[in-house]
Design an enzyme around this catalytic site. Sequence first.
Site, PDB file in Angstrom:
ATOM      1  N   SER A  49       7.793   5.047   4.621  1.00  0.00           N
ATOM      2  CA  SER A  49       7.369   6.441   4.718  1.00  0.00           C
ATOM      3  C   SER A  49       7.833   7.029   6.037  1.00  0.00           C
ATOM      4  O   SER A  49       8.079   6.299   7.007  1.00  0.00           O
ATOM      5  CB  SER A  49       5.842   6.535   4.612  1.00  0.00           C
ATOM      6  OG  SER A  49       5.379   7.818   4.966  1.00  0.00           O
TER       7      SER A  49
ATOM      8  N   TYR B 145      -2.583   3.643   7.313  1.00  0.00           N
ATOM      9  CA  TYR B 145      -1.408   3.859   6.463  1.00  0.00           C
ATOM     10  C   TYR B 145      -0.125   3.867   7.285  1.00  0.00           C
ATOM     11  O   TYR B 145       0.864   3.208   6.929  1.00  0.00           O
ATOM     12  CB  TYR B 145      -1.557   5.170   5.704  1.00  0.00           C
ATOM     13  CG  TYR B 145      -0.425   5.437   4.731  1.00  0.00           C
ATOM     14  CD1 TYR B 145      -0.418   4.848   3.472  1.00  0.00           C
ATOM     15  CD2 TYR B 145       0.636   6.282   5.074  1.00  0.00           C
ATOM     16  CE1 TYR B 145       0.605   5.086   2.578  1.00  0.00           C
ATOM     17  CE2 TYR B 145       1.666   6.530   4.185  1.00  0.00           C
ATOM     18  CZ  TYR B 145       1.649   5.929   2.946  1.00  0.00           C
ATOM     19  OH  TYR B 145       2.683   6.156   2.063  1.00  0.00           O
TER      20      TYR B 145
END
Length: 356
Positions: A220, A233
């Site tokens: 990401s 995350y």
Amino acid sequence: MEAPPTPSGFRTDKPFLSLVNIDLLVQVASVTFFHPLGAWMLPMSLRALTFQYHHPPLWGSILYATLVSLYWLSQLLNKRLAYGPNREFDKTEEVLVITGGASGLGLLIAQVYGMRGLSVAILDVNEPEVEVRNVEFYKCDVGNYEEVKAVSKKVIEEIGHPTVLINNAAVVHGKTILDLDVHEIQNTFNSNVLSNFWTIKEFLPGMIEAKRGTIVTISSVLSHIGPKRCADYAASKAAVRLLHESLTAEVAHHGNIKTLLVCPGQISTPLFDGVQTPSSFFAPILEPVDVAKEIMAAIDSGSAGTLELPLYTRWIVVMQALPVSVQRLLRWISGCDEAMRTFRGRHPTDMLNGKM
């Protein structure tokens, strides 16, 4: 002004100008003015208009076209030197394994490859949202090594040794560090990080033996920047990105095993439902189908490398080289630290249905 009808006949409720963003403009430029064919059209047109080579417009356009061509060739050479030649992708012999493939991006990729006749295995704790041809579902908590080990044997026995592994499984909680409980933190790293280790350990040996394979790691843009309420995350995606870097180095001498790192921005799936993108022009929300097309194009071509989309994800790493005061200013301007305030994520009933 409304946007034009979509190919399916439906109309979008988004204003036309909202569909215009910097990525679209760059994409148009990359296939026109910044593409060798497009760049050479100008000098050829001027020559057809009887411009002589000593005329500034003609030799200036030739110089520009030459620079564009050299840049284009340098990009090709760089990729060839970095990753070697592409491997042959034979759809009659390929077997795909997709973690977290019961929904969202993973399911979309599984559907397309299944319809194309390839053998596909989905590893997920939830059953797929829809039934797809040529796609086998294996209930598995990919964060648990014992379960992955047991399921990998079934996959190999029933559909063959995987040649394409897509590590797509991920969870996000959207809470501050103090609000995260121990179980949620462990769940994040089990699903987002350790699952990659377990699947690689189980399926990479078969690829090495077969002398061909592709491993796709879904990271990401948050692997480069950690906004508020994304500590677990962002840390997990940074770990995955560095895992991929080490993996790429370790399989480098196996010429026919390719690694592909995907670092997307926000994708319009329930995983980040409610998050407000700071700027729809500079940081547009990605549609799953667009990300899936890029991933599948790379797999089909047998290439390796890194997919960073949209455009800003390729440059965000530059922030780390700037003074801290400038970094904080950019974070404030972008609004990235406030984007998770409206985070809803997957509803508990959605999680039971496997929606991502």
